[in-house]
Each structure stands twice: as structure tokens, then as C-alpha cells.
Design an enzyme around this catalytic site. Sequence first.
Site, PDB file in Angstrom:
ATOM      1  N   SER A 113      -0.874   4.019  -8.990  1.00 35.73           N
ATOM      2  CA  SER A 113       0.493   4.128  -9.512  1.00 35.73           C
ATOM      3  C   SER A 113       1.149   5.410  -9.006  1.00 35.73           C
ATOM      4  O   SER A 113       2.351   5.464  -8.800  1.00 35.73           O
ATOM      5  CB  SER A 113       0.477   4.131 -11.035  1.00 35.73           C
TER       6      SER A 113
ATOM      7  N   HIS B 169      -4.451  -3.465  -9.851  1.00 33.37           N
ATOM      8  CA  HIS B 169      -4.542  -3.987 -11.229  1.00 33.37           C
ATOM      9  C   HIS B 169      -4.641  -5.523 -11.210  1.00 33.37           C
ATOM     10  O   HIS B 169      -5.394  -6.107 -11.986  1.00 33.37           O
ATOM     11  CB  HIS B 169      -3.285  -3.623 -12.026  1.00 33.37           C
TER      12      HIS B 169
END
Length: 294
Positions: free
Chosen positions: A188, A37
Site C-alpha cells: 500500500s 491482498h
Amino acid sequence: MRTCTTNTSIQSALLKARQSRQTIAFVPTMGNLHDGHLDLVRKAHTLCDIVVVSIFVNPLQFGANEDLDTYPRTMAADKEKLFQEGVHFLYTPDVVEIYPEGLATQTQVQVPELSETLCGSNRPGHFNGVTTVVAKLFNIVRPDIAIFGEKDFQQLSIICKMVQDLCMPIKIVGAATARDEDGLAKSSRNSFLTPDQRHIAPIMHQTLMTCREAIACGFDNFLQLESHARMKLLQAGFEPDYFAIRDAQTLQSVTEETEEVAILAAARLGSTRLIDNVRLSLDPASDWGILAAR
Ligand code: PAF
């Protein structure tokens, strides 16, 4: 960094930037931020004056038996990371802000065909949830550019098609997949892996790379390559959803017209679903011959 939690507050915060003709780059996320990210955020800084990140775990893109409730939520740590990266605005709406009338009657955006194959057939409705929330976020933030990771290659393709088909005045930029040193794509969901599963997980990327090498060497029996790769994954302890060699543009089977091949995989390790892909440019002068690997 200014944090906004409502549509009106992020819109009025961005009004000033827009009036002074600053360009806006947007990175939509579901939080639990990792280096992948942050690479998107760094790319955003190189492309525009103002960087906006959203964190919203979108219930519309999770199936009934999926991990919505357990999806990792790490807001305090995420805010710190974004602050360190010089993000200008963080938008963190709650579910009622995005879906004030609930999910059942929400108008949905659907990209046919591209949304139905690969992950779309294993996760029915998933991509409609993604395109619906991304369209809403685009209308709220109204960015010049939006950045998405290439790890979710199908998602990126679907969003490009949505923007093109609906004439949204936004440039979509893809960013290369961030990987751990052993090749595992950052995600994640990697935090759900047990130490044993984490040890096995890079085999997905290794299998993709082996397949890419075989195609680059001229091996053109794709069905055989796919079933060999699925067997490798099974033997390693994965439960493969798919291992597919596709045209990178259409995500359908490779044809004479294919300019770039995408090799995509999705598989479960225990209860964790991992996805990854690699791509390969076909040299038009050759007959699947010498290929330029990306
Ligand atoms: O890739 C994601 O994190 C999500 O699918 C997105 C694009 C933020 C939409 O919820």
C-alpha cells in the site's frame, strides 16, 4: 458481499455459517487493497467455504511519528474489489468498536524476542499493536484459517508463534509475495513513491536476490554480504534500517541448525519505508553448500 461494522453483527452473520459447519477463512487487512491482498483472498477461497476480510487501520501498531494519519484509505474502491473477488463478509469496524476504552488501557499481546528484532527495533511497540489487534480480530471472527502475506515475513512468524503459544485453534497460512514486473513487492505504501523513487525501489529486491545467489553459490561470510548489500542500497538512494541474513525460523543469526535462511531488508526511500525478504532452504547434506532457493 455483506458488510458488517460491529463485533456483534459480524458474529451473528457468521453464526449461520458456523452452525451449518461451513469453514471460515479470514484475511485481515488495513485496506488500500492491491493484487497482493487479492491473492490472499483467492487463496482463502481455495481453503474454506466462507471468506471474511477485515479492513481496519489499527492505530495501536503505528508509532507517534509514523504515517497513521496519511495511511491510504480507499474504502469504496476496496469494497468493489472484494465484491468482484466473491468475498462473503467484509468487516469494517471503527476505532471505538475495537478499542472502546481507548488505547492506553488496552490489554496487549506480546510475543517476546521475535517482536524485538529487525522491524521491532526500528518500530518499538509496532508488533505488540499487530498481535493485539490480530488476537482481537481472531476472537471476534473465530476463523478456521487466517491468511497473511509473506512480504511481512516477521509479522507472519510472530503471528504463528502467538497462535501456537496461546493455543488458538486457527491455522495460519502464508501466501507468496506479489510483485510488480520489475520485482518490487506490492505494498500500500508504494503509492507514496515519487516517479523517481518508484524507479529506484526495485533495487531492494535485486539486492536481496544477489545476496541469495551469493549464499547459494557457497559464499558464507554473511557479515560481508550484509554490509555490501547495505552499501548498494545507500548508493541507490535508500536509507537502510537493516539488511539481515537470519535463520527463517528464529529470525536470529544463522547457526549449524538452520534449515532455512531468510534475507530481510527494510529501508526508507524519502519518507516511505519499504520492506522485503527472500528465503533459501539449506540442504542439510551440504556445508552451506548447494541450496534450494525459494
Ligand atoms: O499486515 C497488515 O495489514 C496489518 O499489520 C494487519 C495484520 C492487518 C494487522 O493490523
